[in-house]
Design a protein around this motif. Structure first.
Motif, PDB file in Angstrom:
ATOM      1  N   ALA A  44     -21.553  21.967 -30.021  1.00 57.93           N
ATOM      2  CA  ALA A  44     -20.854  23.254 -30.059  1.00 57.93           C
ATOM      3  C   ALA A  44     -20.867  23.770 -31.493  1.00 57.93           C
ATOM      4  CB  ALA A  44     -19.419  23.077 -29.585  1.00 57.93           C
ATOM      5  N   MET A  45     -21.137  25.051 -31.659  1.00 55.73           N
ATOM      6  CA  MET A  45     -21.140  25.640 -33.004  1.00 55.73           C
ATOM      7  C   MET A  45     -20.782  27.113 -32.910  1.00 55.73           C
ATOM      8  SD  MET A  45     -25.273  25.757 -33.721  1.00 55.73           S
ATOM      9  CE  MET A  45     -25.758  24.249 -32.877  1.00 55.73           C
ATOM     10  N   PRO A  46     -20.149  27.665 -33.942  1.00 55.13           N
ATOM     11  CA  PRO A  46     -19.865  29.090 -33.926  1.00 55.13           C
ATOM     12  C   PRO A  46     -21.174  29.885 -33.825  1.00 55.13           C
ATOM     13  CG  PRO A  46     -18.703  28.034 -35.743  1.00 55.13           C
ATOM     14  CD  PRO A  46     -19.659  27.030 -35.175  1.00 55.13           C
ATOM     15  N   GLU A  47     -21.138  30.975 -33.093  1.00 53.49           N
ATOM     16  CA  GLU A  47     -22.352  31.792 -32.940  1.00 53.49           C
ATOM     17  C   GLU A  47     -22.870  32.271 -34.291  1.00 53.49           C
ATOM     18  OE1 GLU A  47     -24.578  32.272 -30.510  1.00 53.49           O
ATOM     19  OE2 GLU A  47     -23.321  30.700 -29.641  1.00 53.49           O
ATOM     20  N   LYS A  48     -21.960  32.457 -35.233  1.00 59.58           N
ATOM     21  CA  LYS A  48     -22.394  32.965 -36.531  1.00 59.58           C
ATOM     22  C   LYS A  48     -23.186  31.893 -37.298  1.00 59.58           C
ATOM     23  CE  LYS A  48     -21.025  35.649 -40.465  1.00 59.58           C
ATOM     24  NZ  LYS A  48     -20.259  35.293 -41.666  1.00 59.58           N
ATOM     25  N   TYR A  49     -22.757  30.646 -37.123  1.00 57.44           N
ATOM     26  CA  TYR A  49     -23.497  29.534 -37.736  1.00 57.44           C
ATOM     27  C   TYR A  49     -24.902  29.493 -37.148  1.00 57.44           C
ATOM     28  CZ  TYR A  49     -24.511  24.558 -38.851  1.00 57.44           C
ATOM     29  OH  TYR A  49     -25.063  23.383 -39.295  1.00 57.44           O
TER      30      TYR A  49
END
Lengths: 333, 95
Positions: A44-49
């Motif tokens: 899982a990762m922030p979309e911005k990352y």
């Protein structure tokens, strides 16, 4: 061979506004990063990352691919068979670097086709250094020495960046890059120690490539408004100015040994800082080149498009071969 | 311009006999034969390999990171599975 955020300020601001997300995810993610965790493709990762990495890694890949063009141009005119073999090997490496990087970017969900399409349409950016022409053989030496040298300084910290597939690609790239830099420096050494005309050619090349090489590290920290997020995420570990200084300090003595002069009258060793002070970079030129690569940048894209179009039949033949082979195997079974 | 009929293959390299194959990266190709040749060109230019494996990426079955705690945490509380859990009387050598 290169990787800094190449977006213009306007693009950065626009993207910063659209990136609002689940605060809990951001917080949990930041905790992992702060603990030194490596993020892998399916995590899982922030979309911005994700978006930041896709952009940075694909731009990096494009730069490797476009970087083959100025060198490919010199293959038939390399001064000896040895130099020709070395140059061919280096160009093959650059293609390899591009492919490692496209693969790394693909793990984030963007297809290679789409990334290549962005390059060919002119939507994606590539390193500003390749919008400068390489009219003499000395430039091939200087590119290896300075451009690949700058790339190494940029890329070594990326071997420890938080995104696993990118970091692993960088380890391979860095290993190969050091051959690139040394072969370049050897070309420059041979010329600097050769006939006066050869030395003059090496000096003239250094004069043209020095400042554009310093620009490869991106805008100064004062003007680089959004790199702090990348630092927080461990995508970037050192600021542009820190890396630029590191490159200058390593390179100046290499020029001195060859009796070549760095084209910067303000360059002077600062005893207190234990580093070189240097003159003001022409940032107007940097932003202008970033915005519009000029004649040379356009010709690079034309060459890429032509290579892609002229290779259509190869891709079609490969597809036809695979299809035929599959049918045959099917019949046999 | 799409190569949507091409496949993605994962590349594994055995650097020398006696060692396991290790993941090196991936290649795009239209068929296995070309994939193997591309993998050779891309990942073994400097004597890195004694053997190559390739497998279609879509054929790999991977665990989901979401299941990590369910799958892997239980082994953390079974310290008796490690030899260091056990004390050995003084004087016993080489156990």
């Amino acid at each position: 061979m290169y990787s800094t955020d190449l977006r213009t300020d306007t693009e950065k601001k626009a993207q910063a506004v659209t990136a609002s997300e689940d605060a809990a995810l951001w917080e949990a993610f930041q905790k992992r990063i702060d603990a030194g965790d490596i993020i892998e493709a399916k995590d899982a990762m922030p979309e911005k990352y994700r978006a930041t990495l896709v952009r940075q890694i694909s731009q990096h890949a494009h730069s490797e691919i476009v970087g083959m063009l100025p060198e490919g141009n010199w293959v038939t005119r390399a001064p000896s068979l040895k130099r020709k073999l070395i140059l061919l090997a280096k160009i093959q490496d650059e293609a390899g670097h591009g492919l490692y990087l496209y693969s790394a970017a693909e793990t984030l969900g963007r297809s290679r086709d789409d990334m290549v399409a962005d390059l060919l349409s002119g939507k994606a950016k590539f390193s500003t250094i390749f919008t400068y022409p390489t009219p003499t053989w000395a430039d091939i030496g200087t590119v290896g020495w300075l451009v690949d040298g700058a790339a190494i300084v940029n890329q070594i910290p990326l071997c420890r960046c938080s995104y696993g597939p990118y970091a692993r690609a960088m380890v391979r790239v860095c290993k190969e890059e050091s051959f690139h830099q040394r072969q370049g420096y050897e070309i420059v050494t041979t010329m600097a120690r050769g006939a006066p005309e050869q030395k003059a050619m090496a000096q003239e090349s250094l004069n043209r490539m020095w400042w554009p090489s310093l620009m490869m590290f991106g805008p100064s920290d004062a003007a680089s408004l959004h790199s702090s997020q990348n630092m927080k995420w461990n995508i970037k570990r050192h600021s542009n100015d820190v890396l630029r200084q590191r490159f200058i300090d390593a390179t100046v003595p290499q020029a001195e040994i060859l009796g070549l002069t760095i084209p910067d009258p303000d360059l002077v060793w600062n005893k207190e800082r234990e580093a070189y002070d240097f003159g003001e970079i022409n940032w107007d030129e940097f932003w202008a080149v970033l915005k519009d690569g000029g004649q040379c940048g356009k010709s690079r894209l034309r060459a890429r498009r032509a290579a892609h179009d002229n290779g259509t039949w190869v891709r079609e033949a490969a597809g036809a071969y695979a299809k035929k082979h599959k049918t045959r195997v099917g019949k046999a079974a | 311009m799409s190569d949507k009929n091409w496949f993605l293959y994962e590349v594994f390299i055995r650097s020398k006999n006696g060692l396991s194959h290790k993941h090196a990266g991936s290649v795009h190709a239209s068929d296995t034969e070309t994939a193997l040749l591309s993998a050779r060109d891309l990942y073994t230019r400097r004597g890195e390999a004694a053997s190559l494996w390739i497998i279609k990426s879509s054929d790999i079955i991977a665990s989901d990171p979401k299941d990590d705690s369910e799958l892997f945490d239980p082994s953390d509380d079974k310290i008796y599975r490690h030899p260091t859990f056990y004390s050995v009387p003084n004087g016993v050598k080489n156990m």
